[in-house]
Design a protein around this motif. Structure first.
Motif, PDB file in Angstrom:
ATOM      1  N   LEU A 160       0.899  -1.089   0.042  1.00 28.63           N
ATOM      2  CA  LEU A 160      -0.178   0.067   0.038  1.00 28.63           C
ATOM      3  C   LEU A 160       0.948   1.336   0.006  1.00 28.63           C
ATOM      4  N   ASP A 161       0.763   2.264  -1.072  1.00 32.60           N
ATOM      5  CA  ASP A 161       1.532   3.130  -1.106  1.00 32.60           C
ATOM      6  C   ASP A 161       0.698   4.687  -1.198  1.00 32.60           C
ATOM      7  N   VAL A 162       1.108   5.669  -0.521  1.00 36.20           N
ATOM      8  CA  VAL A 162       0.168   6.947  -0.413  1.00 36.20           C
ATOM      9  C   VAL A 162       1.235   8.207  -0.721  1.00 36.20           C
ATOM     10  N   LEU A 163       0.710   9.033  -1.257  1.00 39.30           N
ATOM     11  CA  LEU A 163       1.614  10.346  -1.544  1.00 39.30           C
ATOM     12  C   LEU A 163       0.719  11.443  -1.420  1.00 39.30           C
ATOM     13  N   TRP A 164       0.893  12.481  -0.874  1.00 40.18           N
ATOM     14  CA  TRP A 164       0.020  13.668  -0.549  1.00 40.18           C
ATOM     15  C   TRP A 164       1.265  14.905  -0.664  1.00 40.18           C
ATOM     16  N   ASN A 165       0.813  15.923  -1.612  1.00 40.39           N
ATOM     17  CA  ASN A 165       1.710  16.865  -2.261  1.00 40.39           C
ATOM     18  C   ASN A 165       0.856  18.332  -2.240  1.00 40.39           C
ATOM     19  N   ASN A 166       1.000  19.049  -1.537  1.00 40.42           N
ATOM     20  CA  ASN A 166       0.087  20.237  -1.719  1.00 40.42           C
ATOM     21  C   ASN A 166       0.802  21.659  -1.752  1.00 40.42           C
ATOM     22  N   TYR A 167       0.394  22.688  -2.607  1.00 36.52           N
ATOM     23  CA  TYR A 167       1.003  23.908  -2.480  1.00 36.52           C
ATOM     24  C   TYR A 167      -0.066  24.914  -2.033  1.00 36.52           C
ATOM     25  N   TYR A 168       0.546  25.689  -1.171  1.00 37.43           N
ATOM     26  CA  TYR A 168      -0.547  26.839  -0.713  1.00 37.43           C
ATOM     27  C   TYR A 168       0.397  28.278  -1.090  1.00 37.43           C
ATOM     28  N   SER A 169      -0.708  29.081  -1.215  1.00 39.76           N
ATOM     29  CA  SER A 169      -0.237  30.464  -1.714  1.00 39.76           C
ATOM     30  C   SER A 169      -0.335  31.202  -0.143  1.00 39.76           C
ATOM     31  N   VAL A 170       0.781  31.742   0.259  1.00 35.46           N
ATOM     32  CA  VAL A 170       0.766  32.404   1.244  1.00 35.46           C
ATOM     33  C   VAL A 170       0.578  34.085   1.074  1.00 35.46           C
ATOM     34  N   ASN A 171       1.172  34.642  -0.083  1.00 40.00           N
ATOM     35  CA  ASN A 171       0.894  35.926  -0.470  1.00 40.00           C
ATOM     36  C   ASN A 171       1.067  35.720  -2.010  1.00 40.00           C
ATOM     37  N   GLN A 172       1.322  36.933  -2.559  1.00 40.95           N
ATOM     38  CA  GLN A 172       1.522  37.158  -4.275  1.00 40.95           C
ATOM     39  C   GLN A 172       2.843  36.720  -4.440  1.00 40.95           C
ATOM     40  N   ASN A 173       3.754  36.561  -3.453  1.00 43.27           N
ATOM     41  CA  ASN A 173       5.078  36.216  -3.925  1.00 43.27           C
ATOM     42  C   ASN A 173       5.799  35.172  -3.213  1.00 43.27           C
TER      43      ASN A 173
END
Length: 729
Positions: free
Chosen positions: A582-595
Motif C-alpha cells: 500500500l503506497d500513499v503520496l500527498w503533495n500540496n502547494y499553498y499560496s501565502v501571499n502574491q510572492n
C-alpha cells in the motif's frame, strides 16, 4: 373620495414625468484592462441615482457595457474581474483544475513538437502562435457567460435589461460594424479581438477584429441608434501620442487604432476622462486599483452631471428592474451538436464526446458542455475548439490537428543523468479514438524505449484501455559524480522490461481510477503485478510545481522470482515470493501571499509478504524515495524500502513571473530493512536543496545546491529541460 382622486392624479403625473424624463446614453471606450475603470464610473452614477437608459461600447467597453445591460451590478462585475478565473481567461491561462486528468496524455520530456500528415503542413504556423493570448479558456467562458442573455433577449439587444450596442471592425472592407442583434457573446468577443493579442472570430461571416480600430469611442453609434437626450462618455484611452518604446502592447495600440477621436460635443453631454492611461492593456492584475480610480473620478463628475440632468432613478428601482429581468434569464440546455467544416471520423469523435452526456440525462447542460470541452482540449488532438449556441443546437467549430506528431526534448545536466528524447506519435479520431506514441531516451547512464497506446471508450465519464511496453537500461552509481568524472566510481546496471495493460476512468475532472496488470523483469527479477490506483492531480507544471495538489494511493500485489547467490553454494538459488503493498503520496502547494508559496509533502508505504534473502535484490525491487532529480542515478540503500514514511517542506519565493527561488527539505525513515523491523524514526535521513529556477515556455532551467545525509556530502549543478523518465513496473 377626494384623497383617492389625489392619489390617482399624483400617480399619473409621476408616470408622465418619468416618460418625459431625459434619456441618458452611456458610451464606454476601449482600452484593455484600463476599461475596468468603467465599472467604477457606473458604480458612482448608480450610487447617485443617475439613470442609464442606453449603452454603447467598444472592446473592453463592450464587455463592461454588455454585462451591465445583462443586469450585472457594478459589484458583481468587479468581483468577476478581480477573480482568478477572469485573470486566467483574460491572459490565456488554462486552469489545471478544468482539464480532464484522465484524458491528458502522460507527460514527456519534449521541448516542442510538430504535426504532419496527408494535408500540407505549414511548420511556421505550428511554431508561431496565432495570438499572444491562448483563446482556449475564453472560448468556453464566453459561451457560458453570454448565451443565457442572448436567449433572454431573443437575440435583440434592445430587449436586454438596458438596450446595448457594440462595434467590431471589418478590416477587409475597412469599416466598423455595429452589433444590434444576434449572439451577444460573439458580438462582444469580436469587439475585443485586439489584433495579435486575442484571436479574431467569425461574426455573421465577417472576420471580426477589435472595434477600436475604426471607432474606439462610439458616440456616433449612440446618437444614431438611440437619440438620447444626454450622453455620458467615459474614456480610458488617450489621443495619439508618442509610443512607449518599452511597452510592446502600447506600441501595438498606437499602431492599430486608427480613429483616436475621443471628443464629445459639450452640447450633447459630458465626457469623463479617467486618468488610467499609465496602466497597460493587459494589467488585469491591477483591476482593483483601476476600479478605485474610476469610482473616484466618477464621483468628481456627479455634481456637474446633476446640474445638467434633472432625471433621477433610485438604486432601489434599478435593482427591482434587475430582479425582474433576471427572472427571464433561462438555464441553457442543448439537444443536438453540429460540427460545421468537420466531417467523417473527426465529426464522429466530437459528437460522441459531447453527446455521451446527453444519452444519460436527455439534454446537455452547460456544465456537461464545459466538461466535454475540456475533455477534448485535454487530449490535445485539436488546435482550437470554439463552441457556439444556435438555439438548442451546440455548434462546434474545430481545427483538427494532423494525425502524425514528432517531438524532441530531453534533460541536460552537469551530473550523469542527462538524456535526449525523441517521440513519434499518431492519433486517429473516431468514436473510439486511438492514440499511440513511440518514445526514445538516450544518455550517458540511461537508455530506454517506450511504446504506449490508448483506446478511448465511448462512456459518460472519459475512460480508456491503455497498453504499454517499456525496455530500459539504467546505470546506478554509489555517489553523485559529474558527467565527466565517472571512471573511478563504482556502478552497476539495472534493466527494466515489461508490458502492461490498464483500464482508466475519470473521476471528476482532476482524478482517475486505474486498474492494471503487468508482466516483466526488474533487476534480474521476474515479476507479475496487479495494481489498483487512485490519483488526484492539479499540479501546475511538469517539474518544479508551485501550485496545485496531488494525492496518490495504490494497492498492489505481485509475484516475484529471482535467482540469487547464496554463500556456500556454487549455483544461484531460485526464490519465488509474494508481496502486497500500500503506497500513499500527498503533495500540496499553498499560496501565502502574491510572492510566496509553500509546498508540503507526505509519503509512505507498508507491505506484507516475504523478502528476498539477497539484500540488494530486495532493495532494488522496493520503493525508492528520490525527490531530488540529481540523485536519480544513485543507489542509496538508506533511501530504499517498502515500509517507510517521509515528510517534506518546499518554500518558494517568486522573484519574477518566471523565476523562483526554491527550497526543498525532506526527512525519511524506514520501518524495516528486508525482514528486520525498526523502531520508527530510530534512523532518519535528511535531504535538502536550494534552487534558482527559471521556467521557459519549452523547458525549465535550474541552478542548485543539494545535501543528503545518506550520501554525506554536497552536490552542485545545473539542469535544463524536463526530468521525466519511463514509468516503473
Amino acid at each position: 373620495m377626494i384623497n383617492r382622486t389625489l392619489v390617482i392624479l399624483v400617480t399619473l403625473l409621476a408616470t408622465v414625468a418619468m416618460q418625459a424624463a431625459d434619456k441618458v446614453g452611456l458610451v464606454l471606450s476601449g482600452g484593455g484592462a484600463k476599461g475596468v475603470a468603467h465599472v467604477g464610473v457606473i458604480k458612482a452614477l448608480e450610487d447617485n441615482d443617475i439613470p442609464i437608459d442606453y449603452v454603447a461600447g467598444t472592446s473592453m467597453g463592450s464587455i463592461v457595457g454588455s454585462l451591465y445591460c445583462c443586469g450585472w451590478t457594478p459589484d458583481s462585475m468587479l468581483n468577476m474581474m478581480t477573480s482568478k478565473d477572469f485573470l486566467d481567461w483574460s491572459s490565456g491561462t488554462i486552469n489545471k483544475n478544468n482539464l480532464s486528468f484522465v484524458s491528458t496524455p502522460d507527460p514527456t520530456p519534449e521541448w516542442g513538437k510538430i504535426s504532419f500528415g496527408s494535408d500540407n503542413t505549414n511548420i511556421a504556423n505550428q511554431v508561431l502562435p496565432k495570438s499572444l493570448i491562448d483563446p482556449t479558456p475564453m472560448n468556453i467562458e464566453f459561451l457560458k457567460l453570454f448565451t443565457p442573455y442572448t436567449k433572454a433577449c431573443d437575440g435583440n439587444f434592445d430587449q436586454l435589461f438596458v438596450p446595448f450596442r457594440c462595434v467590431f471592425s471589418d478590416v477587409y472592407k475597412k469599416h466598423k460594424v455595429v452589433c444590434r442583434k444576434g449572439s451577444l457573446g460573439e458580438s462582444v468577443r469580436g469587439s475585443m479581438s485586439f489584433p495579435l493579442v486575442y484571436r479574431s472570430i467569425m461574426v455573421d461571416s465577417i472576420l471580426a477584429f477589435d472595434g477600436g480600430i475604426y471607432d474606439n469611442f462610439p458616440v456616433d453609434v449612440m446618437r444614431e441608434d438611440f437619440h438620447p437626450d444626454f450622453i455620458i462618455g467615459v474614456s480610458v484611452s488617450k489621443p495619439d501620442g508618442k509610443p512607449n518604446v518599452n511597452n510592446m502592447y502600447s506600441e501595438l495600440e498606437d499602431l492599430i487604432i486608427q480613429n483616436n477621436d475621443y471628443s464629445l460635443d459639450p452640447e450633447l453631454g459630458i465626457k469623463i476622462q479617467v486618468p488610467v492611461t499609465n496602466f497597460g492593456v493587459l494589467s488585469f492584475d491591477q483591476a482593483q486599483e483601476i476600479y478605485n480610480i474610476g469610482y473616484q473620478t466618477g464621483l468628481q463628475w456627479v455634481d456637474s452631471i446633476k446640474s445638467r440632468l434633472k432625471a433621477r432613478r433610485p438604486l432601489v428601482e434599478v435593482n427591482e428592474r434587475r430582479a425582474r429581468f433576471a427572472e427571464k434569464v433561462p438555464e441553457i440546455t442543448f439537444s443536438s451538436v453540429s460540427t460545421p467544416g468537420v466531417t467523417g471520423k473527426d465529426r464522429d469523435y466530437l459528437v460522441s464526446v459531447f453527446m455521451s452526456r446527453e444519452r444519460k440525462t436527455g439534454s446537455l447542460t452547460m456544465n456537461d458542455v464545459e466538461d466535454s470541452y475540456y475533455n477534448v482540449i485535454s487530449q490535445g488532438d485539436v488546435s482550437e475548439l470554439l463552441p457556439e449556441a444556435n438555439g438548442d443546437e451546440l455548434v462546434l467549430k474545430a481545427n483538427i490537428k494532423q494525425p502524425w506528431r514528432a517531438s524532441a526534448g530531453g534533460w541536460l545536466s552537469t551530473g550523469v543523468g542527462s538524456y535526449i528524447y525523441a517521440g513519434l506519435g499518431y492519433h486517429s479520431l473516431k468514436k473510439n479514438s486511438v492514440d499511440a506514441l513511440l518514445s526514445l531516451w538516450g544518455g550517458q547512464s540511461y537508455i530506454a524505449v517506450q511504446l504506449n497506446g490508448r483506446i478511448r471508450l465511448n462512456s459518460y465519464n472519459p475512460s480508456y484501455i491503455a497498453l504499454e511496453g517499456v525496455a530500459s537500461k539504467k546505470k546506478y552509481y554509489d555517489n553523485l559524480p559529474f558527467f565527466f568524472s565517472t571512471k573511478n566510481i563504482e556502478s552497476f546496471v539495472s534493466n527494466v522490461n515489461f508490458v502492461r495493460v490498464a483500464y482508466e476512468i475519470g473521476h471528476g475532472r482532476s482524478a482517475l481510477f486505474k486498474l492494471s496488470a503487468a508482466f516483466g523483469e526488474e533487476y534480474k527479477v521476474k515479476m507479475a503485478k496487479g495494481k489498483f490506483e487512485y490519483e488526484y492531480n492539479t499540479l501546475g507544471q511538469k517539474t518544479f510545481a508551485e501550485t496545485g495538489r496531488r494525492f496518490y494511493a495504490s494497492l498492489s500485489g505481485m509475484r516475484m522470482e529471482s535467482k540469487n547467490p547464496i554463500e556456500g553454494r556454487e549455483s544461484p538459488v531460485s526464490e519465488a515470493i509474494w508481496r502486497g503493498k500500500l503506497d500513499v503520496l500527498w503533495n500540496n502547494y499553498y499560496s501565502v501571499n502574491q510572492n510566496f508559496n509553500i509546498g508540503a509533502l507526505l509519503q509512505g508505504g507498508i507491505s506484507i509478504g516475504k523478502r528476498f534473502s539477497d539484500v540488494k535484490t530486495d532493495l532494488m525491487t522496493s520503493n525508492s524515495f528520490i525527490p531530488l532529480e540529481s540523485m536519480d542515478n544513485c543507489y542509496v540503500p538508506e533511501l530504499r524500502g517498502d515500509d517507510f514514511v517521509a515528510i517534506g517542506a518546499i518554500p518558494i519565493w517568486k522573484l519574477f513571473q518566471r523565476i523562483q527561488l526554491r527550497g526543498d527539505a525532506y526527512a525519511y525513515t524506514k520501518f524495516r530493512d528486508s525482514s528486520q523491523w525498526h523502531t520508527p524514526f530510530s534512523k532518519t535521513e535528511f535531504l535538502g536543496r536550494v534552487s534558482l529556477v527559471g521556467t521557459l515556455p519549452f523547458a525549465s532551467i535550474a541552478v542548485f545546491s543539494s545535501y543528503s545525509t545518506a550520501l554525506r556530502g554536497w552536490n552542485f549543478g545545473v539542469n535544463i529541460g524536463w526530468f521525466i523518465p519511463t514509468p516503473k513496473l
